[in-house]
Design a protein around this motif. Sequence first.
Motif, PDB file in Angstrom:
ATOM      1  N   LEU A  30      30.637 -22.407  24.576  1.00  0.00           N
ATOM      2  CA  LEU A  30      29.075 -22.077  24.590  1.00  0.00           C
ATOM      3  C   LEU A  30      28.510 -23.073  23.500  1.00  0.00           C
ATOM      4  N   PRO A  31      27.100 -23.354  23.371  1.00  0.00           N
ATOM      5  CA  PRO A  31      26.653 -24.484  22.434  1.00  0.00           C
ATOM      6  C   PRO A  31      26.560 -23.443  21.108  1.00  0.00           C
ATOM      7  N   PRO A  32      26.262 -24.200  19.974  1.00  0.00           N
ATOM      8  CA  PRO A  32      26.080 -23.356  18.767  1.00  0.00           C
ATOM      9  C   PRO A  32      25.036 -22.473  18.641  1.00  0.00           C
ATOM     10  N   ASN A  33      25.278 -21.291  18.127  1.00  0.00           N
ATOM     11  CA  ASN A  33      24.384 -20.372  18.252  1.00  0.00           C
ATOM     12  C   ASN A  33      24.423 -19.367  16.787  1.00  0.00           C
ATOM     13  N   ALA A  34      23.329 -19.842  15.805  1.00  0.00           N
ATOM     14  CA  ALA A  34      23.407 -19.431  14.521  1.00  0.00           C
ATOM     15  C   ALA A  34      23.051 -17.752  14.687  1.00  0.00           C
ATOM     16  N   GLU A  35      22.221 -17.189  15.342  1.00  0.00           N
ATOM     17  CA  GLU A  35      21.988 -15.715  15.729  1.00  0.00           C
ATOM     18  C   GLU A  35      23.401 -15.004  15.889  1.00  0.00           C
ATOM     19  N   GLN A  36      24.126 -15.542  16.982  1.00  0.00           N
ATOM     20  CA  GLN A  36      25.448 -14.996  17.324  1.00  0.00           C
ATOM     21  C   GLN A  36      26.506 -15.065  16.076  1.00  0.00           C
ATOM     22  N   ALA A  37      26.455 -16.063  15.123  1.00  0.00           N
ATOM     23  CA  ALA A  37      27.390 -16.161  14.316  1.00  0.00           C
ATOM     24  C   ALA A  37      26.894 -15.280  13.212  1.00  0.00           C
ATOM     25  N   LYS A  38      25.823 -15.260  12.870  1.00  0.00           N
ATOM     26  CA  LYS A  38      25.336 -14.156  11.978  1.00  0.00           C
ATOM     27  C   LYS A  38      25.935 -12.568  12.353  1.00  0.00           C
ATOM     28  N   ALA A  39      25.715 -12.517  13.581  1.00  0.00           N
ATOM     29  CA  ALA A  39      26.181 -11.104  14.280  1.00  0.00           C
ATOM     30  C   ALA A  39      27.904 -10.988  13.991  1.00  0.00           C
ATOM     31  N   TYR A  40      28.374 -11.945  14.314  1.00  0.00           N
ATOM     32  CA  TYR A  40      29.921 -11.987  14.160  1.00  0.00           C
ATOM     33  C   TYR A  40      30.088 -11.780  12.561  1.00  0.00           C
ATOM     34  N   ASP A  41      29.233 -12.321  11.770  1.00  0.00           N
ATOM     35  CA  ASP A  41      29.609 -12.323  10.530  1.00  0.00           C
ATOM     36  C   ASP A  41      29.409 -10.923   9.949  1.00  0.00           C
ATOM     37  N   GLU A  42      28.367 -10.101  10.351  1.00  0.00           N
ATOM     38  CA  GLU A  42      28.186  -8.674  10.155  1.00  0.00           C
ATOM     39  C   GLU A  42      29.137  -7.963  10.545  1.00  0.00           C
ATOM     40  N   ARG A  43      29.897  -8.012  11.682  1.00  0.00           N
ATOM     41  CA  ARG A  43      30.917  -7.073  12.323  1.00  0.00           C
ATOM     42  C   ARG A  43      32.397  -7.500  11.719  1.00  0.00           C
ATOM     43  N   ALA A  44      32.600  -8.655  11.099  1.00  0.00           N
ATOM     44  CA  ALA A  44      34.070  -9.047  10.536  1.00  0.00           C
ATOM     45  C   ALA A  44      34.511  -7.946   9.774  1.00  0.00           C
ATOM     46  N   ALA A  45      35.907  -7.820  10.299  1.00  0.00           N
ATOM     47  CA  ALA A  45      36.954  -6.863   9.536  1.00  0.00           C
ATOM     48  C   ALA A  45      37.503  -7.419   8.200  1.00  0.00           C
ATOM     49  N   ASP A  46      37.241  -8.881   7.970  1.00  0.00           N
ATOM     50  CA  ASP A  46      37.910  -9.385   6.746  1.00  0.00           C
ATOM     51  C   ASP A  46      37.351 -10.890   6.468  1.00  0.00           C
ATOM     52  N   LEU A  47      37.496 -11.187   5.308  1.00  0.00           N
ATOM     53  CA  LEU A  47      36.849 -12.731   5.257  1.00  0.00           C
ATOM     54  C   LEU A  47      37.656 -13.570   5.894  1.00  0.00           C
ATOM     55  N   PRO A  48      36.820 -15.053   6.144  1.00  0.00           N
ATOM     56  CA  PRO A  48      37.615 -16.070   6.826  1.00  0.00           C
ATOM     57  C   PRO A  48      38.897 -16.291   6.189  1.00  0.00           C
ATOM     58  N   ALA A  49      39.602 -16.707   6.957  1.00  0.00           N
ATOM     59  CA  ALA A  49      41.146 -17.016   6.457  1.00  0.00           C
ATOM     60  C   ALA A  49      41.231 -18.615   6.516  1.00  0.00           C
ATOM     61  N   LEU A  50      42.149 -19.288   5.649  1.00  0.00           N
ATOM     62  CA  LEU A  50      42.408 -20.551   5.813  1.00  0.00           C
ATOM     63  C   LEU A  50      43.794 -20.868   5.139  1.00  0.00           C
TER      64      LEU A  50
END
Length: 168
Positions: A30-50
Amino acid sequence: MPVFLITIHAYRSWNADHPRGYVRHGKGILPPNAEQAKAYDERAADLPALFGDAEQAAIASISADACLRRIWRLHAIAVEPTHAHLLVSWRDDTRSSVVGGKIKNLISRELNLGLATKRKWLSRGASRKRVKDQRHFDHLLETYLPKHRGLFWKEGLPPLPPPASAGG
């Protein structure tokens, strides 16, 4: 004998606002979606991993050990901060989803044990692309995988060390 390129991503390393778009299960790319990214961030179970150097080495050795124990053949692995690619083959009728799932479970478990932490390391699912033919295999082994900026190993190089938490 099936040969697959299995790709495993670090948790939250590719969000919906990525410039190249994002993948949503059942919907494809799917194309980039800032609104969806924000929703994912709000539901995230943990910080991003690297994956730093220690995690990259652990992922490579855990993957090699998992393949060795199951008589799967790890032809090559490339691990960088955001994802890992494994070029794997096997002789029986095991589904690629089972191979990818077992390796992912072991990586998560061993990273948490070895680093004495409890966190979400990997994103859900894995990409499993069947290698089409010898030309495709050679391209992956000699061009695509070596160009990654992190750890790279292939058959013929010195063996990877055993996983640190495997007691050996």
